[in-house]
Design an enzyme around this catalytic site. Structure first.
Site, PDB file in Angstrom:
ATOM      1  N   HIS A  16      -5.253   9.948   3.185  1.00  0.00           N
ATOM      2  CA  HIS A  16      -4.216  10.261   4.186  1.00  0.00           C
ATOM      3  C   HIS A  16      -4.307  11.736   4.591  1.00  0.00           C
ATOM      4  O   HIS A  16      -4.239  12.067   5.769  1.00  0.00           O
ATOM      5  CB  HIS A  16      -2.805  10.033   3.615  1.00  0.00           C
ATOM      6  CG  HIS A  16      -2.472   8.607   3.267  1.00  0.00           C
ATOM      7  ND1 HIS A  16      -1.934   8.241   2.057  1.00  0.00           N
ATOM      8  CD2 HIS A  16      -2.583   7.456   3.985  1.00  0.00           C
ATOM      9  CE1 HIS A  16      -1.705   6.931   2.047  1.00  0.00           C
ATOM     10  NE2 HIS A  16      -2.099   6.426   3.188  1.00  0.00           N
ATOM     11  N   LYS A  40       9.169  -4.151   2.078  1.00  0.00           N
ATOM     12  CA  LYS A  40       8.251  -3.520   1.123  1.00  0.00           C
ATOM     13  C   LYS A  40       8.928  -2.322   0.476  1.00  0.00           C
ATOM     14  O   LYS A  40       8.730  -1.187   0.882  1.00  0.00           O
ATOM     15  CB  LYS A  40       6.977  -3.051   1.856  1.00  0.00           C
ATOM     16  CG  LYS A  40       5.827  -4.017   1.718  1.00  0.00           C
ATOM     17  CD  LYS A  40       4.454  -3.598   2.234  1.00  0.00           C
ATOM     18  CE  LYS A  40       4.080  -2.232   2.624  1.00  0.00           C
ATOM     19  NZ  LYS A  40       2.734  -2.085   3.219  1.00  0.00           N
ATOM     20  N   ARG A  89     -10.440   2.252   7.335  1.00  0.00           N
ATOM     21  CA  ARG A  89     -11.354   2.468   6.205  1.00  0.00           C
ATOM     22  C   ARG A  89     -12.576   1.583   6.282  1.00  0.00           C
ATOM     23  O   ARG A  89     -13.693   2.009   6.101  1.00  0.00           O
ATOM     24  CB  ARG A  89     -10.626   2.202   4.878  1.00  0.00           C
ATOM     25  CG  ARG A  89      -9.727   3.341   4.476  1.00  0.00           C
ATOM     26  CD  ARG A  89      -8.760   2.922   3.441  1.00  0.00           C
ATOM     27  NE  ARG A  89      -7.750   2.042   4.021  1.00  0.00           N
ATOM     28  CZ  ARG A  89      -6.661   1.651   3.416  1.00  0.00           C
ATOM     29  NH1 ARG A  89      -6.437   2.029   2.171  1.00  0.00           N
ATOM     30  NH2 ARG A  89      -5.792   0.878   4.019  1.00  0.00           N
ATOM     31  N   SER A 127      -3.367   3.838  -1.719  1.00  0.00           N
ATOM     32  CA  SER A 127      -2.245   4.148  -2.624  1.00  0.00           C
ATOM     33  C   SER A 127      -2.217   3.134  -3.755  1.00  0.00           C
ATOM     34  O   SER A 127      -1.917   3.484  -4.908  1.00  0.00           O
ATOM     35  CB  SER A 127      -0.923   4.092  -1.862  1.00  0.00           C
ATOM     36  OG  SER A 127      -0.936   4.988  -0.780  1.00  0.00           O
TER      37      SER A 127
HETATM   38  P1  ADP Z   1       0.704   1.126   6.063  1.00  0.00           P
HETATM   39  O1  ADP Z   1       1.584   0.401   5.099  1.00  0.00           O
HETATM   40  O2  ADP Z   1       1.347   1.389   7.381  1.00  0.00           O
HETATM   41  O3  ADP Z   1      -0.715   0.577   6.207  1.00  0.00           O
HETATM   42  P2  ADP Z   1      -0.436   3.288   4.490  1.00  0.00           P
HETATM   43  O4  ADP Z   1       0.321   4.414   3.879  1.00  0.00           O
HETATM   44  O5  ADP Z   1      -1.118   2.339   3.574  1.00  0.00           O
HETATM   45  O6  ADP Z   1       0.597   2.584   5.461  1.00  0.00           O
HETATM   46  O7  ADP Z   1      -1.524   3.872   5.487  1.00  0.00           O
HETATM   47  C1  ADP Z   1      -1.176   4.637   6.600  1.00  0.00           C
HETATM   48  C2  ADP Z   1      -2.399   4.802   7.497  1.00  0.00           C
HETATM   49  O8  ADP Z   1      -3.403   5.544   6.817  1.00  0.00           O
HETATM   50  C3  ADP Z   1      -3.071   3.475   7.878  1.00  0.00           C
HETATM   51  O9  ADP Z   1      -3.553   3.592   9.204  1.00  0.00           O
HETATM   52  C4  ADP Z   1      -4.220   3.366   6.903  1.00  0.00           C
HETATM   53  O10 ADP Z   1      -5.284   2.597   7.431  1.00  0.00           O
HETATM   54  C5  ADP Z   1      -4.610   4.827   6.772  1.00  0.00           C
HETATM   55  N1  ADP Z   1      -5.288   5.101   5.502  1.00  0.00           N
HETATM   56  C6  ADP Z   1      -4.929   4.713   4.272  1.00  0.00           C
HETATM   57  N2  ADP Z   1      -5.802   5.150   3.342  1.00  0.00           N
HETATM   58  C7  ADP Z   1      -6.761   5.833   4.025  1.00  0.00           C
HETATM   59  C8  ADP Z   1      -7.964   6.508   3.645  1.00  0.00           C
HETATM   60  N3  ADP Z   1      -8.378   6.529   2.376  1.00  0.00           N
HETATM   61  N4  ADP Z   1      -8.699   7.095   4.601  1.00  0.00           N
HETATM   62  C9  ADP Z   1      -8.300   7.037   5.906  1.00  0.00           C
HETATM   63  N5  ADP Z   1      -7.189   6.401   6.340  1.00  0.00           N
HETATM   64  C10 ADP Z   1      -6.419   5.810   5.406  1.00  0.00           C
END
Ligand code: ADP
Length: 159
Positions: A16, A40, A89, A127
């Site tokens: 992130h 969630k 990803r 996460s």
């Molecule tokens: P959500 O529940 O909305 O998917 P996340 O917190 O899991 O929220 O992810 C937020 C954004 O960050 C999403 O667009 C996800 O694809 C992106 N993301 C998550 N992990 C990574 C990573 N390791 N590298 C790049 N983007 C990521």
């Protein structure tokens, strides 16, 4: 131009953070938008997630964190943003992201969703993987910043 980077950030990872840093170079202002999702509940409270993100972005003067609810695209629009940023990803992210992006465009055609590719070294990082490692007291150095790693272990390792 203001861009919004929405997500659940439960908790924020280096993946992130990489997207946030790259977005901060492209836009005048980046708002990391923690969206409340009643379906969630997650591991950390919204306030805890916000504090963890804030602890990792102190070097980025044009980035701030907000907690939002309702429709992401409407929240972003009302904030003055016309761009939503999402990270991709792997192909597994693609279908869901395409669905969300298309739905958001239908809801408000004035807001564009743009996708940024994860750096290869972070493309396996999520996460939920970080949480599985934390629960088992594993090494989180590669996954999350030190403050987040500490908070994860306090929260997830059963005393
Ligand atoms: P959500 O529940 O909305 O998917 P996340 O917190 O899991 O929220 O992810 C937020 C954004 O960050 C999403 O667009 C996800 O694809 C992106 N993301 C998550 N992990 C990574 C990573 N390791 N590298 C790049 N983007 C990521």
């Amino acid at each position: 131009m203001i861009a919004v980077y929405p997500g659940s950030f439960d908790p924020v990872t280096y993946g992130h953070l990489d997207i946030i840093e790259r977005a901060a170079r492209m836009f005048d202002e980046v708002v990391v938008l923690l969206m409340v999702n009643d379906a969630k509940p997650g591991t950390f409270t919204m306030q805890e997630r916000k504090e963890m993100i804030e602890s990792t972005i102190t070097h980025l003067k044009n980035v701030r964190v907000e907690i939002g609810s309702g429709l992401t695209v409407e929240y972003a629009y009302n904030l003055g943003a016309r761009v939503i940023i999402r990270g991709i990803r792997a192909v597994t992210d693609y279908e869901y992201e395409m669905q969300m992006g298309t739905a958001n465009l239908a809801l408000n055609p004035q807001v564009e969703t743009i996708f940024m590719m994860a750096k290869p070294e972070y493309s396996f990082l999520s996460s939920s993987i970080a949480k599985s490692i934390a629960i088992n007291d594993g090494d989180l150095d590669y996954f999350v910043p030190p403050f987040v790693a500490r908070r994860m272990k306090e929260e997830l390792i059963k005393k």
